[in-house]
Design an enzyme around this catalytic site. Structure first.
Site, PDB file in Angstrom:
ATOM      1  N   LYS A 161      -6.891   2.619   9.243  1.00  0.00           N
ATOM      2  CA  LYS A 161      -5.263   2.192   9.046  1.00  0.00           C
ATOM      3  C   LYS A 161      -5.510   0.840   8.075  1.00  0.00           C
ATOM      4  O   LYS A 161      -5.504  -0.091   8.397  1.00  0.00           O
ATOM      5  CB  LYS A 161      -4.750   1.655  10.382  1.00  0.00           C
ATOM      6  CG  LYS A 161      -3.324   1.879  10.522  1.00  0.00           C
ATOM      7  CD  LYS A 161      -2.753   1.715  11.827  1.00  0.00           C
ATOM      8  CE  LYS A 161      -1.333   1.286  11.925  1.00  0.00           C
ATOM      9  NZ  LYS A 161      -0.456   2.175  11.189  1.00  0.00           N
TER      10      LYS A 161
HETATM   11  N1  PMP Z   1      -0.146   8.136  10.815  1.00  0.00           N
HETATM   12  C1  PMP Z   1       0.201   7.191  10.286  1.00  0.00           C
HETATM   13  C2  PMP Z   1      -0.201   7.000   8.817  1.00  0.00           C
HETATM   14  C3  PMP Z   1       0.872   5.819  10.697  1.00  0.00           C
HETATM   15  O1  PMP Z   1       0.908   4.781  10.085  1.00  0.00           O
HETATM   16  C4  PMP Z   1       0.813   5.927  12.080  1.00  0.00           C
HETATM   17  C5  PMP Z   1       1.104   4.841  12.916  1.00  0.00           C
HETATM   18  N2  PMP Z   1       0.120   3.814  13.267  1.00  0.00           N
HETATM   19  C6  PMP Z   1       0.535   7.104  12.757  1.00  0.00           C
HETATM   20  C7  PMP Z   1       0.006   8.249  11.894  1.00  0.00           C
HETATM   21  C8  PMP Z   1       0.466   7.276  14.267  1.00  0.00           C
HETATM   22  O2  PMP Z   1      -0.375   6.477  15.014  1.00  0.00           O
HETATM   23  P1  PMP Z   1      -0.292   5.836  16.420  1.00  0.00           P
HETATM   24  O3  PMP Z   1       0.275   7.002  17.253  1.00  0.00           O
HETATM   25  O4  PMP Z   1      -1.564   5.320  16.498  1.00  0.00           O
HETATM   26  O5  PMP Z   1       0.700   4.750  16.363  1.00  0.00           O
END
Ligand code: PMP
Length: 310
Positions: A161
């Site tokens: 991320k």
């Molecule tokens: N994809 C991206 C590109 C994101 O930024 C997020 C948000 N964190 C998600 C998917 C969803 O991830 P999560 O469920 O861990 O928040």
């Protein structure tokens, strides 16, 4: 909320909890120049009836931060237990009694020039803000397939991320919104469906859930993991993790996004094709309800996913 006036917000910065106005970085900061950081987005839910604040899947979020840090050759500098304790302390210090969002960020903090990962020092911070719904969870979203391609694994790995990777998301999100849509759907560099600008995507076909697999340039979403678990365990629904072609979006019976920010938001149309009957589908609706019960601490059996603060 409730007419309450917030006087002071606190953040975690340079190993201390400080008023957020004091949590500032120098303009020479490496991460500010090059996007060399990685972060988490975590939600906490205030349950008024129980007078309790629940942080959702904290350990999983911090484990993913460790994973991002490894890819980006960064040092978190805190154990997972410490990170959990700091987050809990921040909730207490901010006296949150409403839904809130947490943004832990690990960033290359040296004041040095040259885009590289090695021999640049790291710092860790967390800020928190009150946050209700990020996208409308009731309305049904209108989406377009982006003209921008999702970052490939050998460009900026979406498994991390990574701050800099969000330029890709911002390009797609603005294109979609300025063209009158609510959200973008990315295809990956092979032309398969990947994810939204900041959320994972699911389709329903013939009673089965389908979602892109990890190798289709997605973030390993924690909400995605929750949805898969809830669908299988609570609803007995089969889940396929596999590549999805663009046209399969159009012919799906239901489609929805999931993510910490977006929570669970259903999709009404994609590229001007109405999905299913253009209403919240049975499966998306059932999962949405379960998800909100779980995060609010109203679903027995999911205590492991929650950290109660008070
Ligand atoms: N994809 C991206 C590109 C994101 O930024 C997020 C948000 N964190 C998600 C998917 C969803 O991830 P999560 O469920 O861990 O928040």
């Amino acid at each position: 909320m409730g007419g309450q006036i917030k006087t002071q917000e606190y953040a975690y910065f340079k190993r201390e909890i400080v008023p957020v106005e004091e949590a500032n970085i120098n303009i020479k900061t490496h991460a500010f120049q090059y996007g060399t950081g990685c972060f988490c987005g975590i939600r906490g839910y205030w349950n008024d009836e129980k007078q309790q604040f629940y942080l959702y899947r904290l350990k999983d979020h911090y484990e993913r931060l460790y994973q991002s840090a490894k890819i980006l050759m960064m040092n978190v500098g805190h154990s997972i237990e410490e990170l959990i304790d700091i987050t809990v302390s921040l909730v207490k210090k901010n006296q949150w009694k409403e839904h809130a969002y947490f943004r832990p960020i690990l960033y290359k903090s040296d004041l040095s020039i040259s885009p590289r990962l090695h021999d640049v020092g790291d710092d860790f911070a967390i800020y928190t803000i009150p946050l209700g719904d990020y996208l409308d969870v009731e309305k049904g979203l209108s989406c377009r397939v982006s003209s921008w391609t999702r970052l490939a694994e050998n460009m900026i790995p979406t498994r991390a991320k990574a701050s800099g990777g969000y330029i890709n998301s911002a390009l797609a999100k603005s294109e979609a919104m300025l063209d009158g849509y609510d959200e973008a759907i990315f295809l990956d560099s092979h032309g398969y469906v990947s994810e939204g600008s900041a959320e994972n995507i699911f389709l329903v076909r013939n009673g089965k859930l389908i979602t892109p697999q990890f190798s289709d340039s997605i973030l390993e979403g924690i909400t995605r993991r929750s949805v898969i678990h809830l669908a299988k365990k609570e609803l007995g629904i089969e889940v396929e993790e596999r590549s999805i072609g663009r046209s399969e979006l159009y012919v799906s019976d239901e489609a929805f996004f999931c993510g910490t920010g977006v929570q669970l938001s259903w999709i009404r149309e994609i590229d001007r094709r109405v999905i299913g009957d253009g209403k919240l589908g049975k499966i998306a609706g059932a999962i949405q309800k379960l998800y909100f019960d779980v995060v609010m601490g109203n679903q027995a059996g999911y205590e492991d996913w929650l950290t109660p603060v008070y």
